[in-house]
Every structure is written in structure tokens, then in C-alpha cells.
Motif scaffolding. Sequence first.
Motif, short mmCIF file in Angstrom:
data_model
loop_
_atom_site.label_atom_id
_atom_site.label_comp_id
_atom_site.label_asym_id
_atom_site.label_seq_id
_atom_site.Cartn_x
_atom_site.Cartn_y
_atom_site.Cartn_z
N ASP A 64 -2.31 4.39 -1.90
CA ASP A 64 -3.55 4.07 -2.59
C ASP A 64 -4.58 3.62 -1.55
O ASP A 64 -4.39 2.59 -0.89
CB ASP A 64 -3.30 2.97 -3.61
N TRP A 66 -7.35 2.23 -1.90
CA TRP A 66 -8.06 1.01 -2.27
C TRP A 66 -7.15 -0.22 -2.31
O TRP A 66 -7.61 -1.32 -2.57
CB TRP A 66 -8.72 1.20 -3.64
N ARG A 68 -4.88 -3.31 -1.10
CA ARG A 68 -4.98 -4.26 0.02
C ARG A 68 -3.79 -4.06 0.95
O ARG A 68 -2.67 -3.83 0.49
CB ARG A 68 -4.95 -5.69 -0.50
#
Length: 71
Positions: A64, A66, A68
Motif C-alpha cells: 500500500d 499510502w 505508514r
Amino acid sequence: MGRGRAKAKQTKVARELKYHSPNTDLTALQRELAGAGKSEHNFDDDYKEYVDDDDEDHADDDPDPWARPTR
């Protein structure tokens, strides 16, 4: 100022569509609708080489962007 001519053309086209129907070939329509039965082609076979049969979603398969970062 030039909208009158455009509106007259739209009115003319709408009137033609409303009152003058085109000749419809009903036998061709019936053939087309009758032929729309179940296809014998198996579409799953076309993409079999691209299907991943592994149901588990691995973290390194599709990260992913996006998410963290882990420390």
C-alpha cells in the motif's frame, strides 16, 4: 442572439423523431434477440494464466503506497 436558429433546429429534429419513426426490421430484431442465449465460450479459460490461485494476500505482493512505514 443566435440561439433562435439553434432552437428551431432542435425543435425540428425533436418533431421528426416524435412523429416519424424509422422503418424497423422486426425479423432482424427477433433473430438478434433469439441469438442472445447462453454462450458456450468459457471466459475463465482465457485468463487462467493471469489468475493467482493463492487466496492469501501477502504483504510484499501489493504494498500500500499510502501506508505508514513500519519501524
